[in-house]
Design a protein around this motif. Structure first.
Motif, PDB file in Angstrom:
ATOM      1  N   UNK A  55     -50.411  31.651 -11.273  1.00  0.00           N
ATOM      2  CA  UNK A  55     -49.588  32.102 -10.146  1.00  0.00           C
ATOM      3  C   UNK A  55     -48.865  33.395 -10.497  1.00  0.00           C
ATOM      4  N   UNK A  56     -48.373  33.481 -11.719  1.00  0.00           N
ATOM      5  CA  UNK A  56     -47.682  34.695 -12.151  1.00  0.00           C
ATOM      6  C   UNK A  56     -48.646  35.868 -12.254  1.00  0.00           C
ATOM      7  N   UNK A  57     -49.862  35.596 -12.729  1.00  0.00           N
ATOM      8  CA  UNK A  57     -50.878  36.650 -12.809  1.00  0.00           C
ATOM      9  C   UNK A  57     -51.220  37.172 -11.409  1.00  0.00           C
ATOM     10  N   UNK A  58     -51.403  36.243 -10.465  1.00  0.00           N
ATOM     11  CA  UNK A  58     -51.729  36.632  -9.102  1.00  0.00           C
ATOM     12  C   UNK A  58     -50.595  37.434  -8.477  1.00  0.00           C
ATOM     13  N   UNK A  59     -49.367  36.991  -8.733  1.00  0.00           N
ATOM     14  CA  UNK A  59     -48.201  37.691  -8.204  1.00  0.00           C
ATOM     15  C   UNK A  59     -48.155  39.128  -8.729  1.00  0.00           C
ATOM     16  N   UNK A  60     -48.400  39.280 -10.017  1.00  0.00           N
ATOM     17  CA  UNK A  60     -48.379  40.611 -10.624  1.00  0.00           C
ATOM     18  C   UNK A  60     -49.501  41.486 -10.075  1.00  0.00           C
ATOM     19  N   UNK A 152     -55.913  31.637  -3.367  1.00  0.00           N
ATOM     20  CA  UNK A 152     -56.685  30.667  -2.595  1.00  0.00           C
ATOM     21  C   UNK A 152     -56.914  29.402  -3.422  1.00  0.00           C
ATOM     22  N   UNK A 153     -57.317  29.572  -4.670  1.00  0.00           N
ATOM     23  CA  UNK A 153     -57.550  28.418  -5.528  1.00  0.00           C
ATOM     24  C   UNK A 153     -56.255  27.664  -5.834  1.00  0.00           C
ATOM     25  N   UNK A 154     -55.190  28.429  -6.054  1.00  0.00           N
ATOM     26  CA  UNK A 154     -53.899  27.805  -6.339  1.00  0.00           C
ATOM     27  C   UNK A 154     -53.421  26.954  -5.167  1.00  0.00           C
ATOM     28  N   UNK A 155     -53.612  27.465  -3.952  1.00  0.00           N
ATOM     29  CA  UNK A 155     -53.156  26.751  -2.760  1.00  0.00           C
ATOM     30  C   UNK A 155     -53.843  25.403  -2.615  1.00  0.00           C
ATOM     31  N   UNK A 156     -55.064  25.313  -3.122  1.00  0.00           N
ATOM     32  CA  UNK A 156     -55.795  24.045  -3.042  1.00  0.00           C
ATOM     33  C   UNK A 156     -55.233  22.988  -3.992  1.00  0.00           C
ATOM     34  N   UNK A 157     -54.572  23.437  -5.050  1.00  0.00           N
ATOM     35  CA  UNK A 157     -54.131  22.495  -6.089  1.00  0.00           C
ATOM     36  C   UNK A 157     -52.628  22.240  -6.107  1.00  0.00           C
ATOM     37  N   UNK A 158     -51.860  23.149  -5.529  1.00  0.00           N
ATOM     38  CA  UNK A 158     -50.413  23.092  -5.681  1.00  0.00           C
ATOM     39  C   UNK A 158     -49.765  21.793  -5.256  1.00  0.00           C
ATOM     40  N   UNK A 179     -42.531  24.079  -8.758  1.00  0.00           N
ATOM     41  CA  UNK A 179     -42.203  24.292  -7.350  1.00  0.00           C
ATOM     42  C   UNK A 179     -41.976  25.768  -7.052  1.00  0.00           C
ATOM     43  N   UNK A 180     -41.364  26.475  -7.991  1.00  0.00           N
ATOM     44  CA  UNK A 180     -41.162  27.910  -7.813  1.00  0.00           C
ATOM     45  C   UNK A 180     -42.508  28.636  -7.738  1.00  0.00           C
ATOM     46  N   UNK A 181     -43.462  28.199  -8.559  1.00  0.00           N
ATOM     47  CA  UNK A 181     -44.791  28.811  -8.547  1.00  0.00           C
ATOM     48  C   UNK A 181     -45.515  28.543  -7.233  1.00  0.00           C
ATOM     49  N   UNK A 182     -45.382  27.318  -6.713  1.00  0.00           N
ATOM     50  CA  UNK A 182     -46.004  26.974  -5.430  1.00  0.00           C
ATOM     51  C   UNK A 182     -45.403  27.822  -4.310  1.00  0.00           C
ATOM     52  N   UNK A 183     -44.077  27.985  -4.325  1.00  0.00           N
ATOM     53  CA  UNK A 183     -43.427  28.848  -3.338  1.00  0.00           C
ATOM     54  C   UNK A 183     -43.896  30.294  -3.483  1.00  0.00           C
TER      55      UNK A 183
END
Length: 225
Positions: A55-60, A152-158, A179-183
């Motif tokens: 999630x942090x990688x995607x955010x960056x 997209x992949x993260x949203x499937x697992x969060x 939870x912060x990562x999911x948000x």
């Protein structure tokens, strides 16, 4: 509730990027809404750590790429205002206030970039760029789309991970960060909705390849444009 929020946002993204994104290899984003979620049982600490890291990688990837593309297309006055805002935010000493301000700047950048990419003058400007500038621009767009594919992949697992951690007292210390990562994923997709379709249109007009083939692809090295 969080899963519904993420699903709704991803559905909006699939409607916005839709056919064009599919043609460029992003695939059917609606699968992120209806796809399987992580099992709520057998969730390990490694699963949670991997989710947060991705999630942090995607955010960056998304935020840095959006910034680079914006600076490549903005006027000198707009660039100066943007850089001044970033500098002021980074000088804040309160961590929560700093994060909130940077999140606000990222959202504003996404909105501005959305307008810029849907402008014929922008397409004309891109077509006049040098080969090196166009390569750099395509690289930043590639990285942005790579971050979006990771989301997209993260949203499937969060949602499944949150449920699994909530039911496992041994993993309780990881719940807040999870939870912060999911948000964060939800916020990333919201900004992505504003930009993705414009990037695909830009790529078609400029004959650029910007779509990753999978989330395991390596980001492209880019510099200030």
């Amino acid at each position: 509730m969080k899963k519904a929020k993420i699903a709704a946002t991803l559905l909006a993204l699939s409607m916005a990027a839709g056919h064009q994104a599919h043609a460029f290899g992003l695939g059917d984003l609606t699968k992120a809404v209806t796809g399987a979620t992580a099992s709520t049982s057998n969730v390990s600490g490694d699963d949670v750590d991997a989710f947060i890291q991705t999630a942090r990688q995607a955010d960056q990837l998304i935020n840095q790429s959006a910034r680079l593309i914006y600076l490549a297309l903005a006027s000198q006055e707009e660039k100066a205002k943007h850089e001044a805002a970033i500098k002021a935010a980074n000088e804040m000493t309160d961590v929560s206030e700093k994060k909130a301000k940077l999140d606000e700047i990222n959202a504003d950048t996404a909105t501005a970039l959305q307008k810029t990419l849907n402008n014929q003058e922008t397409i004309n400007s891109i077509n006049k760029m040098s080969a090196a500038q166009r390569k750099n621009l395509a690289g930043a767009a590639f990285n942005f789309m790579l971050g979006l594919m990771k989301d997209k992949e993260l949203a499937q697992r969060g949602s499944g991970l949150v449920s699994g951690v909530s039911n496992n007292p041994m993993l309780a210390p990881k719940l807040v960060n999870l939870k912060e990562a999911v948000d964060s994923v939800s916020g990333q997709v919201k900004n992505g909705v504003k930009i993705a379709d414009g990037l695909v249109s830009m790529a078609k007009a400029g004959n650029m390849k910007i779509m990753p083939t999978s989330t395991s692809d390596k980001p492209v090295a880019v510099s200030e444009l």
